[in-house]
Design a protein around this motif. Structure first.
Motif, PDB file in Angstrom:
ATOM      1  N   LYS A  79      -6.145   8.067 -12.425  1.00  0.00           N
ATOM      2  CA  LYS A  79      -5.251   7.091 -11.800  1.00  0.00           C
ATOM      3  C   LYS A  79      -5.202   7.229 -10.282  1.00  0.00           C
ATOM      4  O   LYS A  79      -4.943   6.249  -9.575  1.00  0.00           O
ATOM      5  CB  LYS A  79      -3.844   7.223 -12.390  1.00  0.00           C
ATOM      6  CG  LYS A  79      -3.756   6.738 -13.829  1.00  0.00           C
ATOM      7  CD  LYS A  79      -2.332   6.804 -14.343  1.00  0.00           C
ATOM      8  CE  LYS A  79      -2.231   6.244 -15.760  1.00  0.00           C
ATOM      9  NZ  LYS A  79      -0.851   6.248 -16.260  1.00  0.00           N
ATOM     10  N   ILE A  80      -5.441   8.443  -9.782  1.00  0.00           N
ATOM     11  CA  ILE A  80      -5.422   8.638  -8.328  1.00  0.00           C
ATOM     12  C   ILE A  80      -6.672   8.071  -7.682  1.00  0.00           C
ATOM     13  O   ILE A  80      -6.607   7.386  -6.643  1.00  0.00           O
ATOM     14  CB  ILE A  80      -5.268  10.138  -7.992  1.00  0.00           C
ATOM     15  CG1 ILE A  80      -3.862  10.628  -8.361  1.00  0.00           C
ATOM     16  CG2 ILE A  80      -5.537  10.383  -6.505  1.00  0.00           C
ATOM     17  CD1 ILE A  80      -3.664  12.108  -8.133  1.00  0.00           C
ATOM     18  N   PHE A  81      -7.829   8.295  -8.284  1.00  0.00           N
ATOM     19  CA  PHE A  81      -9.082   7.915  -7.641  1.00  0.00           C
ATOM     20  C   PHE A  81      -9.635   6.574  -8.101  1.00  0.00           C
ATOM     21  O   PHE A  81     -10.327   5.898  -7.325  1.00  0.00           O
ATOM     22  CB  PHE A  81     -10.134   9.008  -7.875  1.00  0.00           C
ATOM     23  CG  PHE A  81      -9.822  10.311  -7.191  1.00  0.00           C
ATOM     24  CD1 PHE A  81      -9.995  10.448  -5.825  1.00  0.00           C
ATOM     25  CD2 PHE A  81      -9.335  11.395  -7.902  1.00  0.00           C
ATOM     26  CE1 PHE A  81      -9.707  11.640  -5.176  1.00  0.00           C
ATOM     27  CE2 PHE A  81      -9.038  12.593  -7.280  1.00  0.00           C
ATOM     28  CZ  PHE A  81      -9.223  12.715  -5.911  1.00  0.00           C
ATOM     29  N   ALA A  82      -9.350   6.171  -9.324  1.00  0.00           N
ATOM     30  CA  ALA A  82      -9.939   4.936  -9.849  1.00  0.00           C
ATOM     31  C   ALA A  82      -9.598   3.697  -9.034  1.00  0.00           C
ATOM     32  O   ALA A  82     -10.482   2.863  -8.778  1.00  0.00           O
ATOM     33  CB  ALA A  82      -9.540   4.745 -11.315  1.00  0.00           C
ATOM     34  N   ILE A 247      -0.466  -0.411   1.955  1.00  0.00           N
ATOM     35  CA  ILE A 247       0.083  -0.945   0.712  1.00  0.00           C
ATOM     36  C   ILE A 247       0.714   0.171  -0.113  1.00  0.00           C
ATOM     37  O   ILE A 247       1.803   0.022  -0.673  1.00  0.00           O
ATOM     38  CB  ILE A 247      -1.025  -1.645  -0.103  1.00  0.00           C
ATOM     39  CG1 ILE A 247      -1.568  -2.855   0.667  1.00  0.00           C
ATOM     40  CG2 ILE A 247      -0.504  -2.084  -1.465  1.00  0.00           C
ATOM     41  CD1 ILE A 247      -2.796  -3.481   0.028  1.00  0.00           C
ATOM     42  N   GLY A 248       0.018   1.339  -0.170  1.00  0.00           N
ATOM     43  CA  GLY A 248       0.558   2.468  -0.910  1.00  0.00           C
ATOM     44  C   GLY A 248       1.892   2.935  -0.357  1.00  0.00           C
ATOM     45  O   GLY A 248       2.803   3.270  -1.118  1.00  0.00           O
ATOM     46  N   ALA A 249       2.024   2.959   0.979  1.00  0.00           N
ATOM     47  CA  ALA A 249       3.286   3.375   1.590  1.00  0.00           C
ATOM     48  C   ALA A 249       4.402   2.379   1.274  1.00  0.00           C
ATOM     49  O   ALA A 249       5.561   2.757   1.085  1.00  0.00           O
ATOM     50  CB  ALA A 249       3.113   3.500   3.101  1.00  0.00           C
ATOM     51  N   GLY A 391      -2.643  -1.276  -9.615  1.00  0.00           N
ATOM     52  CA  GLY A 391      -3.443  -0.148 -10.077  1.00  0.00           C
ATOM     53  C   GLY A 391      -2.941   1.169  -9.519  1.00  0.00           C
ATOM     54  O   GLY A 391      -2.891   2.185 -10.220  1.00  0.00           O
ATOM     55  N   LEU A 392      -2.531   1.170  -8.240  1.00  0.00           N
ATOM     56  CA  LEU A 392      -2.049   2.395  -7.597  1.00  0.00           C
ATOM     57  C   LEU A 392      -0.682   2.812  -8.122  1.00  0.00           C
ATOM     58  O   LEU A 392      -0.335   3.999  -8.099  1.00  0.00           O
ATOM     59  CB  LEU A 392      -1.983   2.195  -6.076  1.00  0.00           C
ATOM     60  CG  LEU A 392      -1.672   3.426  -5.216  1.00  0.00           C
ATOM     61  CD1 LEU A 392      -2.783   4.465  -5.355  1.00  0.00           C
ATOM     62  CD2 LEU A 392      -1.491   3.035  -3.763  1.00  0.00           C
ATOM     63  N   LEU A 393       0.106   1.852  -8.611  1.00  0.00           N
ATOM     64  CA  LEU A 393       1.453   2.149  -9.087  1.00  0.00           C
ATOM     65  C   LEU A 393       1.453   3.215 -10.174  1.00  0.00           C
ATOM     66  O   LEU A 393       2.387   4.016 -10.281  1.00  0.00           O
ATOM     67  CB  LEU A 393       2.094   0.861  -9.615  1.00  0.00           C
ATOM     68  CG  LEU A 393       3.491   0.976 -10.221  1.00  0.00           C
ATOM     69  CD1 LEU A 393       4.507   1.382  -9.161  1.00  0.00           C
ATOM     70  CD2 LEU A 393       3.901  -0.341 -10.875  1.00  0.00           C
ATOM     71  N   THR A 394       0.398   3.260 -10.969  1.00  0.00           N
ATOM     72  CA  THR A 394       0.355   4.174 -12.113  1.00  0.00           C
ATOM     73  C   THR A 394       0.161   5.632 -11.700  1.00  0.00           C
ATOM     74  O   THR A 394       0.239   6.524 -12.556  1.00  0.00           O
ATOM     75  CB  THR A 394      -0.789   3.767 -13.057  1.00  0.00           C
ATOM     76  OG1 THR A 394      -2.041   3.847 -12.363  1.00  0.00           O
ATOM     77  CG2 THR A 394      -0.598   2.342 -13.564  1.00  0.00           C
TER      78      THR A 394
END
Length: 446
Positions: A79-82, A247-249, A391-394
């Motif tokens: 989940k971190i890299f995908a 976006i992640g922040a 996708g990053l939320l997971t």
């Protein structure tokens, strides 16, 4: 009824892209069903293996959290890299990879007796689950609003039917745990079947739609070698790394509650309730864990799918169901964890039904945070950012589960030893597992 369900689902999700779809389209219900099946099959094996964890480890001294660590470690890494590169891989290839890992992983668990091989099979299923969640949750960004809710409802359904299937066969029936898992080996193939049925036109249309939010970016036309051939625009570029970090922040306030939520629920289920059993209940210690697990997952099913209950209400009457403050749900789950720790230490509850009810409310809050987090993220991101953001939320739940597994490796043996010291007269009720390996190959109820 179907129209009302679609209406309420769409009310809880912002517009996804600019493409509008006729609600009466013949393909609409098929796409909704496909995402429901994707959600169900993505999490069916995970819920099955968690429910069967004590049976897989029958007769062994390994902590229950061993299963959790073997599952969440590859899940977390995936989940971190995908999300950073998986968008470049065709969806058919990704779906085939998911099916292969799930099927081969289950085969290792069932047909190989070495516990190390079984743990490898669990890790393969974890990798498949992580890729599946990232892939199909990101895929919803190309489809109408109902796709997110359909996928999440499918995950909730998996949390119900998987433990119900396993508990009914191994506790109420005469099927061995090994056979119960073996029956499910062909199920992942249905992912490819329903992906073949899914309408791919949404993906193609989105790829050739120029985003209005990036008007300053210049897009060039690719010239054709044939002067009679009409030129078509190139596919817009993906977000650069710096944009993805931004976006992640922005969605971090939703990732952190997911982290806390999954830490609390995984810690409770894999390392704390496994040390709680009631001698006066006339229920075998092994069955305690299955009833805890089933009640927890019934609650999670309701939490992830409860919008169906309100499908007949008008949209304006359901404003209170929206929840962007997901940290409240995470805090309630932490309170459950603290209570379970106190019960494991002091054993003050008189009846098992109280414990079962609390496991159910834990699952309810866990399901609700999983339901509302993707919708909240979708409301705070643009259509072009949504595929990556979802996708990053997971990542939050993967890291939370991983940390819970690491702590649980030490917490469960400690709580078990304390229980044995203080309640030596009923020491067999300090651990919810069969003491010999026959609990895997046979059913002790028959």
């Amino acid at each position: 009824m179907w129209g009302r369900i679609k209406e309420i689902f769409c009310y809880f999700s912002p517009n996804v892209g600019s493409r509008e779809t006729d609600p009466s389209s013949s393909a609409s219900w098929v796409n909704t069903l496909c995402f429901f099946i994707f959600g169900t099959l993505s999490f069916f094996n995970q819920e099955l293996l968690y429910t069967a964890s004590e049976d897989i480890l029958s007769g062994r001294k390994l902590p229950t959290a061993t299963i959790l660590v073997c599952f969440v470690t590859p899940l977390m890494v995936t989940k971190i890299f995908a999300p950073w590169f998986i968008q470049k891989i065709p969806y058919l290839v990704k779906a085939s990879f998911i099916v292969l890992c799930m099927t081969f992983g289950l085969a290792l668990i069932v047909f190989v007796e070495d516990i190390r091989a079984k743990l490898v099979g669990i890790a393969l299923n974890a990798m498949a689950t992580g890729v599946s969640e990232v892939v199909f949750l990101a895929l919803t960004s190309f489809y109408p609003q109902i796709a997110i809710s359909s996928f999440v409802a499918g995950t909730g359904t998996a949390s119900l039917i998987s433990p119900l299937y396993y508990t009914s066969l191994t506790t109420w029936g005469c099927v061995s745990p090994k056979t119960a898992i073996m029956i499910t080996i062909p199920l992942p193939v249905l992912i490819l079947v329903f992906y073949a049925v899914l309408d791919k036109e949404y993906i193609v249309s989105a790829a050739y739609t120029k985003p209005t939010e990036h008007e300053a970016v210049e897009y060039s036309m690719v010239g054709s070698t044939n002067p009679d051939t009409e030129q078509t625009p190139t596919v817009p570029q993906r977000q650069p790394c710096g944009e993805k970090l931004r976006i992640g922040a922005r969605i971090l306030p939703f990732i952190i509650p997911l982290f806390v939520s999954f830490f609390a629920e995984y810690m409770s289920n894999s390392s704390v309730v496994t040390t709680i059993a009631f001698p006066k209940s006339h229920i075998h210690p092994r069955d305690h864990f299955l009833y805890y697990s089933l009640s927890y997952r019934i609650g999670k099913f309701i939490g992830r799918s409860y919008l169906f209950v309100f499908a007949c209400l008008p949209p304006e009457a359901t404003d209170f169901l929206k929840c962007d403050r997901t940290w409240i749900l995470a805090a309630l789950e932490m309170l459950h964890l603290v209570f379970f720790l106190l019960e494991s230490w002091y054993h003050f509850l008189p009846y098992i039904w109280i414990m079962i009810s609390l496991c159910s409310t834990l699952g309810l809050f866990a399901g609700m945070i999983v339901l509302h987090s993707p919708h909240a993220v979708a409301r705070y991101t643009t259509p072009e950012e949504r595929e990556f953001a979802l996708g990053l939320l997971t990542v939050g739940n993967a890291i939370g589960g991983f940390l819970a597994g690491l702590v649980g490796l030490f917490m469960e043996p400690y709580l078990e030893n304390e229980c044995i010291q203080h309640f030596s007269a009923s020491r067999e009720f300090c651990f919810t597992r069969m003491r010999n390996t026959t609990g895997w190959d046979s059913n002790f109820h028959c």
